[in-house]
Design a protein around this motif. Structure first.
Motif, PDB file in Angstrom:
ATOM      1  N   HIS A 157      41.863  50.477  38.491  1.00 26.26           N
ATOM      2  CA  HIS A 157      40.516  51.557  37.998  1.00 26.26           C
ATOM      3  C   HIS A 157      41.212  52.606  37.177  1.00 26.26           C
ATOM      4  O   HIS A 157      41.782  53.069  36.813  1.00 26.26           O
ATOM      5  CB  HIS A 157      40.020  51.246  39.445  1.00 26.26           C
ATOM      6  N   CYS A 158      39.866  52.533  35.708  1.00 25.00           N
ATOM      7  CA  CYS A 158      40.401  53.912  35.482  1.00 25.00           C
ATOM      8  C   CYS A 158      39.756  55.439  36.117  1.00 25.00           C
ATOM      9  O   CYS A 158      40.323  56.159  35.208  1.00 25.00           O
ATOM     10  CB  CYS A 158      38.430  54.006  34.360  1.00 25.00           C
ATOM     11  N   SER A 159      39.620  55.075  37.134  1.00 27.86           N
ATOM     12  CA  SER A 159      39.740  56.466  37.640  1.00 27.86           C
ATOM     13  C   SER A 159      41.088  56.960  38.489  1.00 27.86           C
ATOM     14  O   SER A 159      41.602  58.189  38.863  1.00 27.86           O
ATOM     15  CB  SER A 159      38.798  56.285  39.598  1.00 27.86           C
ATOM     16  N   MET A 160      42.545  56.274  38.169  1.00 29.70           N
ATOM     17  CA  MET A 160      43.478  55.575  38.083  1.00 29.70           C
ATOM     18  C   MET A 160      44.541  56.809  37.041  1.00 29.70           C
ATOM     19  O   MET A 160      45.459  56.488  37.092  1.00 29.70           O
ATOM     20  CB  MET A 160      44.364  54.799  38.775  1.00 29.70           C
ATOM     21  N   LEU A 169      51.417  52.338  39.533  1.00 30.59           N
ATOM     22  CA  LEU A 169      50.651  51.868  39.760  1.00 30.59           C
ATOM     23  C   LEU A 169      49.787  51.149  38.262  1.00 30.59           C
ATOM     24  O   LEU A 169      48.998  50.564  38.571  1.00 30.59           O
ATOM     25  CB  LEU A 169      49.529  53.600  39.976  1.00 30.59           C
ATOM     26  N   GLY A 170      49.943  51.737  37.426  1.00 30.46           N
ATOM     27  CA  GLY A 170      49.497  51.197  36.266  1.00 30.46           C
ATOM     28  C   GLY A 170      49.621  51.825  35.154  1.00 30.46           C
ATOM     29  O   GLY A 170      50.182  52.758  34.629  1.00 30.46           O
ATOM     30  N   VAL A 200      35.334  46.627  28.383  1.00 30.06           N
ATOM     31  CA  VAL A 200      34.747  48.148  28.849  1.00 30.06           C
ATOM     32  C   VAL A 200      35.692  48.851  29.275  1.00 30.06           C
ATOM     33  O   VAL A 200      37.268  48.118  30.176  1.00 30.06           O
ATOM     34  CB  VAL A 200      33.727  47.492  30.142  1.00 30.06           C
ATOM     35  N   PRO A 201      35.675  50.056  29.315  1.00 25.12           N
ATOM     36  CA  PRO A 201      36.845  51.020  29.413  1.00 25.12           C
ATOM     37  C   PRO A 201      36.508  51.551  31.226  1.00 25.12           C
ATOM     38  O   PRO A 201      36.842  52.833  31.232  1.00 25.12           O
ATOM     39  CB  PRO A 201      36.049  52.608  28.426  1.00 25.12           C
TER      40      PRO A 201
END
Length: 445
Positions: free
Chosen positions: A225-228, A242-243, A294-295
């Motif tokens: 998720h972009c929040s990460m 995590l990413g 999508v970002p």
């Protein structure tokens, strides 16, 4: 009386015949440009929507070849993709090929063309606008009308002149186009390819081309998720466990190849190319979280598509090894890429062509240009230069036919919106082609 070079009277008749055909040349070019002969195998186009248009363009040339009194053959390796080839003269003198390609790249969005739609062939002043005007339908028309002018002037060539209108050049599909033509028996002692040979000056003699490589580099990441985002890049947070954003990682490769390109700017020089011509173009970049463009998540894959133009004296395999080495060293410097190696896909290698500037065909062609340019607004002496891109001269050279590029048009407007050709250049080219055919092949008394 034996055949020989054309007399001054014959030469004057040839040039006068070309001049009389000038308006017809423009009309024929307009007709050809209005055939949207987009290469059906060009990336991003639907094959079924475009196949057959190359054949329609070749049919236009076949009619012109017939007007020249030539024996014409239309044949296709793939249905709808006919090549037009023709022979005239023959028996005593040297043989010569006039070669060009009828396929074009897509026209793009008509709304982005400011002068006229891509396939309108609109004439404004001394220019005709439209896809393929420069690359390279004007060259084909100039060659065809040179042959027509020879007939109108009552000239019979002693050697054989071949007219070749090929398909497939824009995708290096030589097995359907020029390669198939030569393999069918259409060969000669020299060839003139009518690709656009300006700049530096209109209708230059291009005696060498760069090599070309098309390749892609792909790296992988981990989608989250972009929040990460902050969690994945802060040194005291979860990081790569995590990413991993693949777009960040692909720019590690980009920077390394940009460094190599800058090195080439300093070290890869050639007297017939401007400094910096040999380059690495990152022409396409793709990256996204899966199929979602999508970002809202980190991208788990990213790819850059490159075109490399390399020095004509270099071996393609060596250039590939150099590029791969730079990519490998960049990966070694990054903890993620060390474990998750970038993947290179080598899609195309197009070798250079070259011919000695002093070769017989070049000497003959240069003299023809010099005579054709008398009294025109063009430079009185031809310029020897490099051809900036790749073309079928490479195919002809590989098949044993010495080849040079000379044609109307400017590569700086090829493949671009509002592509155009200077119609005076097409006329000058036709004058040059007609003279060089008579000089090279000889004329019958």
């Amino acid at each position: 009386m034996n055949a020989g070079p054309p007399t001054d009277d014959v030469r004057a008749r040839i040039l006068a015949a070309v001049d009389d055909l000038r308006d017809e040349m423009t009309t024929s070019l307009q007709q050809l440009v209005r055939v949207p002969s987009v290469n059906p195998k060009y990336p991003g186009v639907e094959y079924r929507e475009h196949v057959g248009k190359e054949g329609e363009g070749s049919a236009v040339l076949a009619e012109l070849y017939e007007r020249a009194g030539a024996e014409v053959e239309l044949f296709a390796v793939e249905a709808g993709r006919e090549n037009a080839v023709a022979r005239l003269g023959g028996g005593e003198g040297r043989s010569l090929i006039f070669n060009g390609h009828v396929d074009v790249v897509p026209g793009g969005d008509p709304a982005e063309w400011q002068v006229a739609p891509p396939f309108a062939g609109e004439v404004v002043g001394s220019r005709m606008y439209g896809r393929g005007t420069t690359d390279q339908k004007s060259g084909l028309i100039g060659q065809a009308y040179a042959a027509i002018a020879l007939r109108r002037a009552g000239i019979q060539l002693a050697g054989e002149l071949q007219l070749q209108c090929a398909v497939g050049e824009e995708t290096v599909d030589y097995t359907c186009g020029t390669g198939a033509i030569v393999e069918r028996g259409y060969t000669a002692e020299a060839a003139i390819v009518s690709e656009p040979s300006a700049p530096p000056t209109p209708v230059s003699l291009a005696v060498v081309s760069p090599g070309l490589l098309w390749f892609s580099v792909t790296v992988e990441g981990i989608k989250v998720h972009c929040s990460m985002r902050g969690e994945t890049i802060h040194p005291h947070r979860a990081g790569e466990e995590l990413g991993v954003n693949a777009i960040d990682k692909i720019f590690t490769i980009y920077q390394a190849l940009r460094g190599l390109e800058q090195e080439w700017v300093q070290t890869q020089r050639h007297p017939l190319f401007y400094d910096g011509h040999f380059s690495l173009l990152p022409g396409v970049i793709r990256g996204a979280p899966g199929d979602l463009a999508v970002p809202f998540a980190l991208s788990d894959s990213a790819t850059i598509e490159y075109t490399a133009m390399f020095h004509p004296e270099r071996d393609g395999a060596d250039v590939r090894a150099e590029i791969q080495g730079v990519i490998d060293r960049a990966a070694d410097s990054d903890p993620w890429l060390r474990k998750h190696r970038p993947v290179c896909e080598w899609k195309l290698q197009w070798d250079p062509y070259s011919i000695e500037p002093g070769a017989d065909i070049n000497t003959t062609l240069a003299a023809a240009y010099k005579e054709a340019a008398v009294g025109t607004r063009f430079a009185p002496e031809p310029t020897f230069t490099g051809f900036y891109g790749g073309c079928d001269a490479t195919v002809l050279k590989k098949l044993g036919i010495p080849s040079v590029v000379l044609g109307p048009g400017d590569l700086r407007v090829a493949h671009a919106n509002d592509e155009y050709v200077d119609l005076d250049e097409m006329w000058l080219a036709a004058r040059t082609y007609a003279l060089v055919a008579a000089d090279w092949c000889g004329v019958k008394p």
